[in-house]
Enzyme design. Structure first.
Site, PDB file in Angstrom:
ATOM      1  N   LYS A  11      38.190  40.880  31.787  1.00 49.80           N
ATOM      2  CA  LYS A  11      39.418  40.073  31.896  1.00 49.80           C
ATOM      3  C   LYS A  11      39.540  39.020  30.772  1.00 49.80           C
ATOM      4  O   LYS A  11      38.563  38.736  30.065  1.00 49.80           O
ATOM      5  CB  LYS A  11      39.435  39.393  33.267  1.00 49.80           C
ATOM      6  CG  LYS A  11      39.518  40.384  34.435  1.00 49.80           C
ATOM      7  CD  LYS A  11      39.712  39.655  35.763  1.00 49.80           C
ATOM      8  CE  LYS A  11      39.791  40.622  36.924  1.00 49.80           C
ATOM      9  NZ  LYS A  11      40.088  39.934  38.199  1.00 49.80           N
ATOM     10  N   TYR A  51      48.603  45.532  39.903  1.00 54.42           N
ATOM     11  CA  TYR A  51      48.207  44.701  41.044  1.00 54.42           C
ATOM     12  C   TYR A  51      49.244  44.720  42.171  1.00 54.42           C
ATOM     13  O   TYR A  51      49.257  43.829  43.013  1.00 54.42           O
ATOM     14  CB  TYR A  51      47.937  43.271  40.582  1.00 54.42           C
ATOM     15  CG  TYR A  51      46.564  43.088  39.952  1.00 54.42           C
ATOM     16  CD1 TYR A  51      45.405  43.337  40.674  1.00 54.42           C
ATOM     17  CD2 TYR A  51      46.430  42.645  38.643  1.00 54.42           C
ATOM     18  CE1 TYR A  51      44.145  43.161  40.118  1.00 54.42           C
ATOM     19  CE2 TYR A  51      45.168  42.460  38.073  1.00 54.42           C
ATOM     20  CZ  TYR A  51      44.031  42.724  38.829  1.00 54.42           C
ATOM     21  OH  TYR A  51      42.789  42.537  38.280  1.00 54.42           O
ATOM     22  N   ASN A 114      37.663  35.671  37.027  1.00 58.72           N
ATOM     23  CA  ASN A 114      36.352  36.154  37.485  1.00 58.72           C
ATOM     24  C   ASN A 114      35.781  37.267  36.603  1.00 58.72           C
ATOM     25  O   ASN A 114      34.978  38.080  37.049  1.00 58.72           O
ATOM     26  CB  ASN A 114      36.391  36.542  38.973  1.00 58.72           C
ATOM     27  CG  ASN A 114      37.291  37.729  39.257  1.00 58.72           C
ATOM     28  OD1 ASN A 114      37.994  38.208  38.370  1.00 58.72           O
ATOM     29  ND2 ASN A 114      37.250  38.231  40.476  1.00 58.72           N
ATOM     30  N   HIS A 117      37.129  43.242  36.615  1.00 60.31           N
ATOM     31  CA  HIS A 117      37.696  43.984  37.750  1.00 60.31           C
ATOM     32  C   HIS A 117      36.970  45.314  37.835  1.00 60.31           C
ATOM     33  O   HIS A 117      36.641  45.899  36.795  1.00 60.31           O
ATOM     34  CB  HIS A 117      39.198  44.246  37.547  1.00 60.31           C
ATOM     35  CG  HIS A 117      39.725  45.308  38.465  1.00 60.31           C
ATOM     36  ND1 HIS A 117      40.110  45.041  39.744  1.00 60.31           N
ATOM     37  CD2 HIS A 117      39.875  46.653  38.286  1.00 60.31           C
ATOM     38  CE1 HIS A 117      40.480  46.177  40.332  1.00 60.31           C
ATOM     39  NE2 HIS A 117      40.359  47.167  39.462  1.00 60.31           N
ATOM     40  N   GLU A 128      43.502  54.304  38.986  1.00 64.42           N
ATOM     41  CA  GLU A 128      43.446  53.244  37.968  1.00 64.42           C
ATOM     42  C   GLU A 128      43.088  53.803  36.592  1.00 64.42           C
ATOM     43  O   GLU A 128      43.643  53.367  35.577  1.00 64.42           O
ATOM     44  CB  GLU A 128      42.446  52.166  38.407  1.00 64.42           C
ATOM     45  CG  GLU A 128      42.925  51.405  39.635  1.00 64.42           C
ATOM     46  CD  GLU A 128      41.939  50.383  40.177  1.00 64.42           C
ATOM     47  OE1 GLU A 128      42.304  49.676  41.131  1.00 64.42           O
ATOM     48  OE2 GLU A 128      40.813  50.275  39.661  1.00 64.42           O
TER      49      GLU A 128
END
Ligand code: CMP
Length: 140
Positions: A11, A51, A114, A117, A128
């Site tokens: 990320k 998302y 964070n 993913h 995905e």
């Protein structure tokens, strides 16, 4: 256990801090193989659709803004039980709950920033992966 493929994103908080190599080292040392990888700037439309499952959650808008705030590295990881193995390597979503030695414990800044993913099931992994990669871009 079967050889699986899972989808991973490094990320913006991690790419900004130049942690791509350090994170990839965790995957490779744990026996996962990076069989596809590209650094991209996600569009708002791409992030919103990716998302979509969280669209009703209060953090959805901020999550989308965060995911387009800088480059990300999208990846396909391959290995024995790759979906679960990657979730173990990443640690809990909230770094405050993540176990010692996990990516999120060591690198994440917050529940939103964070660092990584990872797909939560084999079924979602396939969806995905197909969202970001053509079959010809995955080289096992
Ligand atoms: P990820 O695995 O990418 O899937 C959805 C993301 O939403 C999650 O990681 C978190 O980074 C982010 N997020 C932000 N706030 C929350 C929250 N309160 N609960 C769960 N996920 C959150």
């Amino acid at each position: 256990m079967a050889i699986e493929r899972t989808f991973s994103i490094i990320k913006p908080d991690a790419t900004k801090r130049n942690l791509t190599g350090a994170i990839n080292d965790r995957f490779e040392k744990a026996g996962l193989r990076i069989v596809a990888q590209k650094r991209i700037q996600m569009t708002e439309a791409q992030a919103k659709k990716f998302y979509e499952v969280h669209a009703a959650r209060p953090f959805y808008g901020e999550l989308v803004s965060f995911m387009i705030s800088g480059p990300v590295v999208v990846q396909v990881l391959e290995g024995e039980g790759a979906v679960l193995k990657n979730r173990e390597i990443m640690g809990a979503t909230n770094p405050a709950d993540a176990a010692d030695g996990t990516i999120r414990k060591d690198f994440a800044e917050s529940i939103e920033a964070n660092s990584v993913h990872g797909s939560d099931s084999l079924e979602n992994a396939a969806i995905e992966i197909a969202y970001f990669f053509a079959g010809s871009e995955i080289v096992g």
